[in-house]
Design an enzyme around this catalytic site. Structure first.
Site, short mmCIF file in Angstrom:
data_model
loop_
_atom_site.label_atom_id
_atom_site.label_comp_id
_atom_site.label_asym_id
_atom_site.label_seq_id
_atom_site.Cartn_x
_atom_site.Cartn_y
_atom_site.Cartn_z
CB SER A 131 -0.86 -0.01 1.28
OG SER A 131 -1.45 1.24 1.52
CE1 TYR A 144 -4.51 -2.09 4.87
CE2 TYR A 144 -3.54 0.06 4.46
CZ TYR A 144 -4.09 -1.12 3.98
OH TYR A 144 -4.21 -1.32 2.61
#
Ligand SMILES: NC(=O)c1ccc[n+]([C@@H]2O[C@H](COP(=O)([O-])OP(=O)(O)OC[C@H]3O[C@@H](n4cnc5c(N)ncnc54)[C@H](O)[C@@H]3O)[C@@H](O)[C@H]2O)c1
Length: 259
Positions: A131, A144
């Protein structure tokens, strides 16, 4: 001829979103695809299995099945992931354990099951979905982000350890991509249209991306076109990870970019 003609590809997390878009691109480029996900696919996919990518036995049995049927695995796409948009102090230990047990464990189990077959054949391309949060700090989702940084570390280490055996490992690092996951971070999917400015306020391209825009990059990393590219972290994010913008660009009164 397709860019993945003759290749056998395994996709974990292929039921929807970026995974499904990649399954479709892989098929269009001539690959034989074995996709797996914990949920039923959003559309019919040939060679699809329901697999919990965090379950050692299920992952092992699935990979053994692919080897029994196809004889080899050329491409592994580790795409399973969940999001957690909470500050560090608000994150419970159970949430911390859960997201690491999903985002990091799935890539570990998938890679560990497939790698020995790639080593044996001295060939293989592993692509893992990290990401933007795997290359930069973000205030809203630190845990995350930590899982996505872990995937970068795993990937680079695999690249360094196994490059001499013909194996490549790279990550794709999407910015905001219009998928169910992104929309689920809002109160309702309908909010998407009105909240786009907030979603992309930190994106120089001033827009969200599309799942196929990530899938095209995965095809490139999976194919022999990228055969000397190994251990890279590839942002697909409209320049978000490239640097800071002028301060006034972070206000919300900008014009949305062209999608
Ligand atoms: N959409 C974005 O803006 C964005 C941005 C950066 C990174 N990502 C990453 O891209 C990947 C795909 O995300 P997406 O946006 O397509 O979301 P998504 O929720 O549509 O896709 C994730 C997939 O993983 C599957 N999955 C979850 N738990 C599983 C399990 N235990 N076993 C097997 N499959 C499981 C889900 O069923 C789903 O199909 C994720 O790793 C996500 O973190 C997404």
């Amino acid at each position: 001829m397709g860019r993945l003609a003759g290749k056998v590809a395994v996709v974990f997390g292929g039921a929807r979103g970026i995974g499904l878009a990649t399954v479709k691109e892989f098929l269009a480029e001539g690959a034989t695809v074995f996709a797996a996900d914990i949920r039923e696919p959003a559309e019919e996919i040939p060679g699809y299995s329901v697999v919990d990518a965090t379950d050692e036995e299920q992952v092992g049995a699935f990979v053994d099945g692919v080897i029994a049927e196809a004889g080899r695995i050329d491409v592994l796409f580790n795409n399973v992931g969940i999001h957690l948009g909470k500050s560090l102090v608000d994150t419970t230990l159970a949430e911390f354990d859960n997201i690491f047990a999903l985002n990091v464990r799935a890539a570990f189990l998938g890679t560990r099951a497939v790698l020995p077959h790639m080593i044996e054949r001295k060939a293989g391309s592993i692509v893992t979905t990290s990401s933007n949060g795997g290359v930069m700090g973000r205030p809203g989702d630190p845990v995350y982000n930590a899982t996505k940084h872990a995937l970068v570390g795993l990937t680079k280490s695999i690249a360094v350890a196994h490059a001499h055996q013909g194996i490549r490992a790279n990550t794709v690092n999407p910015g905001a991509i219009d998928t169910d996951m992104l929309r689920s971070t809002l109160n309702s999917p309908e909010e998407f249209e009105t909240k786009q400015h907030q979603l992309v306020a930190s994106t120089p391209a001033a827009r969200v991306g599309e799942a196929w825009e990530v899938a095209k990059a995965v095809v490139f990393l999976a194919s022999d076109e990228s055969r000397f590219i190994n251990g890279v972290v590839l942002p697909i994010d409209g320049a978000k990870a490239a640097g800071a913008m002028p301060g006034n660009r972070y206000s919300l009164d900008f014009e949305l970019g062209v999608r």
